[in-house]
Design an enzyme around this catalytic site. Structure first.
Site, PDB file in Angstrom:
ATOM      1  N   GLU A  84       0.840  -1.200   0.000  1.00  0.00           N
ATOM      2  CA  GLU A  84       0.000   0.000   0.000  1.00  0.00           C
ATOM      3  C   GLU A  84       0.871   1.244   0.000  1.00  0.00           C
ATOM      4  O   GLU A  84       1.952   1.257   0.570  1.00  0.00           O
ATOM      5  CB  GLU A  84      -0.827   0.053   1.271  1.00  0.00           C
ATOM      6  CG  GLU A  84      -1.798  -1.058   1.390  1.00  0.00           C
ATOM      7  CD  GLU A  84      -2.511  -1.001   2.725  1.00  0.00           C
ATOM      8  OE1 GLU A  84      -3.288  -1.901   2.981  1.00  0.00           O
ATOM      9  OE2 GLU A  84      -2.254  -0.063   3.497  1.00  0.00           O
ATOM     10  N   CYS A  97       2.874   8.455   2.052  1.00  0.00           N
ATOM     11  CA  CYS A  97       3.132   7.444   3.074  1.00  0.00           C
ATOM     12  C   CYS A  97       3.561   6.159   2.357  1.00  0.00           C
ATOM     13  O   CYS A  97       2.789   5.587   1.581  1.00  0.00           O
ATOM     14  CB  CYS A  97       1.864   7.228   3.899  1.00  0.00           C
ATOM     15  SG  CYS A  97       2.062   5.982   5.168  1.00  0.00           S
ATOM     16  N   CYS A 104       4.848  -7.510   7.499  1.00  0.00           N
ATOM     17  CA  CYS A 104       5.774  -7.091   8.552  1.00  0.00           C
ATOM     18  C   CYS A 104       5.913  -8.225   9.563  1.00  0.00           C
ATOM     19  O   CYS A 104       4.931  -8.890   9.902  1.00  0.00           O
ATOM     20  CB  CYS A 104       5.261  -5.838   9.255  1.00  0.00           C
ATOM     21  SG  CYS A 104       6.388  -5.212  10.519  1.00  0.00           S
ATOM     22  N   CYS A 108       2.825  -6.305  15.740  1.00  0.00           N
ATOM     23  CA  CYS A 108       2.217  -5.434  16.763  1.00  0.00           C
ATOM     24  C   CYS A 108       0.735  -5.798  16.859  1.00  0.00           C
ATOM     25  O   CYS A 108       0.062  -5.982  15.834  1.00  0.00           O
ATOM     26  CB  CYS A 108       2.383  -3.970  16.385  1.00  0.00           C
ATOM     27  SG  CYS A 108       4.122  -3.494  16.264  1.00  0.00           S
ATOM     28  N   CYS A 111      -2.098  -3.944  14.767  1.00  0.00           N
ATOM     29  CA  CYS A 111      -1.769  -3.553  13.394  1.00  0.00           C
ATOM     30  C   CYS A 111      -2.203  -4.597  12.367  1.00  0.00           C
ATOM     31  O   CYS A 111      -1.885  -5.788  12.497  1.00  0.00           O
ATOM     32  CB  CYS A 111      -0.261  -3.326  13.301  1.00  0.00           C
ATOM     33  SG  CYS A 111       0.311  -3.059  11.630  1.00  0.00           S
ATOM     34  N   CYS A 325      -2.743   1.266   8.597  1.00  0.00           N
ATOM     35  CA  CYS A 325      -1.618   0.480   8.126  1.00  0.00           C
ATOM     36  C   CYS A 325      -2.019  -0.931   7.687  1.00  0.00           C
ATOM     37  O   CYS A 325      -2.463  -1.740   8.485  1.00  0.00           O
ATOM     38  CB  CYS A 325      -0.673   0.448   9.317  1.00  0.00           C
ATOM     39  SG  CYS A 325       0.766  -0.467   9.138  1.00  0.00           S
TER      40      CYS A 325
HETATM   41  S1  SF4 Z   1       2.830  -1.203  13.472  1.00  0.00           S
HETATM   42 FE1  SF4 Z   1       2.535  -2.822  11.927  1.00  0.00          FE
HETATM   43  S2  SF4 Z   1       3.893  -2.304  10.220  1.00  0.00           S
HETATM   44 FE2  SF4 Z   1       4.541  -1.088  12.020  1.00  0.00          FE
HETATM   45  S3  SF4 Z   1       6.142  -2.364  13.004  1.00  0.00           S
HETATM   46 FE3  SF4 Z   1       4.200  -2.919  14.012  1.00  0.00          FE
HETATM   47  S4  SF4 Z   1       3.443  -4.699  12.823  1.00  0.00           S
HETATM   48 FE4  SF4 Z   1       5.026  -3.696  11.583  1.00  0.00          FE
END
Ligand code: SF4
Length: 335
Positions: A84, A97, A104, A108, A111, A325
């Site tokens: 994205e 952005c 990833c 997190c 996310c 995100c």
């Molecule tokens: S917020 Fe999402 S994209 Fe950013 S480091 Fe954490 S898991 Fe990865």
């Protein structure tokens, strides 16, 4: 490829010395990646360049826009992964952005990209290509653009390609973006921070904090078990930068948004020249988090202001186009 590298390669392939600069001018300054239309390059040279290099930006698979002008793009990579990239109109400039990885690994808890898992690092070309794509969307606009690495992925875990992309983006021969207008957002990778500080001292750093204490942060951001919060904050205290650190704090109702936690947060970052971006959570039906109500957000903010901190509340733009995100890529993966 940087200009010197292209010069060497084209020289070895028998092109005139000035061809590399012409290529850079077409590709970056004129944002034209079709060699057939490069009028100041001889026809035979254009054909050879087209055969040698894949210059076209990666295709847009899907686009969504909201009433405020934020536009979000799903970009297809050659191996069918999707990333994205988001175009955000701001007062007097645009912000791009950008993604640095497909997916990833840092998982997190709040996310969408983290829930998707890690696919692979983006190449420098795939990073720069996002900038070219968004510039095309702006047509003749020649004003300021800000680049923020806050899309999919942890940029400092793809440092080599990030650095190569930044060199192209910031070079006068390249896209000529001032490093002061570039922000790299990180969950906190100490070795990467050190390299970024050394290689790009003017690039801004945003640190994704999200909790007022190490324990809660480790629950929300598993990377914090490896890259301890105290060590990272000590690093920021010891390495005073020319630019203030931006602390990003995603507000999650009932998790990290109480006035007591705001006081704790102020104590935690005491002594670091900083700005705090409060980001009310953009809910995702698949994740068990909620956005605090406006009164709660305002209370949290006012506690920080009373402590003398600089605080900005960043309402996530394009909520209706799922611009949190990774949300668009995650949704389309399921289709
Ligand atoms: S917020 Fe999402 S994209 Fe950013 S480091 Fe954490 S898991 Fe990865």
């Amino acid at each position: 490829m940087q200009l010197d590298e292209l010069k060497a390669e084209l020289h070895a392939a028998g092109f005139p010395a000035f061809t590399a600069r012409q290529v850079f001018q077409w590709v970056y300054h004129k944002n034209n990646q079709d060699p057939a239309s490069w009028s100041n390059v001889a026809k035979a040279g254009r054909e050879r360049l087209a055969a040698l290099y894949g210059l076209a930006p990666r295709p847009i698979l899907e686009r969504r826009g909201d009433a405020g002008g934020t536009r979000k793009f799903l970009i297809g990579l050659a191996d069918n992964h999707r990333i994205e990239t988001v175009l955000i109109p701001e007062k007097g400039h645009y912000t791009f952005c950008l993604s640095s990885q497909a997916g990833c690994a840092l998982a997190c808890a709040f996310c969408a990209t983290g829930a998707m898992g890690f696919r692979r690092n983006l190449s420098a070309g795939e990073i720069v290509s996002q900038v070219l794509t968004l510039k095309k969307e702006l047509g003749d606009y020649a004003g300021r653009i800000n680049l923020v690495f806050m899309g999919m992925g942890e940029p400092l875990l793809n440092y080599e390609n990030l650095a190569r992309a930044l060199r192209i983006v910031c070079a006068e021969d390249g896209l000529n973006v001032s490093p002061r207008h570039v922000t790299v957002s990180t969950a906190g990778i100490l070795a990467g921070l050190d390299r970024l500080e050394h290689d790009f001292p003017l690039v801004k750093i945003a640190f994704s904090l999200n909790a007022p204490d190490p324990l809660l942060r480790s629950e929300l951001m598993p990377i914090s078990r490896r890259e301890g919060l105290v060590g990272l904050l000590d690093y920021f205290r010891a390495h005073e930068r020319r630019q203030r650190i931006t602390f990003e704090y995603v507000l999650l109702a009932g998790i990290n948004d109480s006035p007591a936690q705001a006081r704790q947060l102020a104590r935690l970052i005491h002594g670091i020249p900083a700005k705090i971006n409060l980001i009310p959570y953009n809910p995702n039906p698949r994740l068990p988090f909620r956005r605090p109500d406006e009164a709660g957000i305002e209370k949290f903010r006012s506690v920080l202001l009373e402590k003398g901190l600089t605080v900005v509340t960043r309402w996530s733009k394009g909520e209706d186009i799922r611009s949190a995100c990774g949300q668009l890529a995650v949704l389309t993966e399921d289709c």
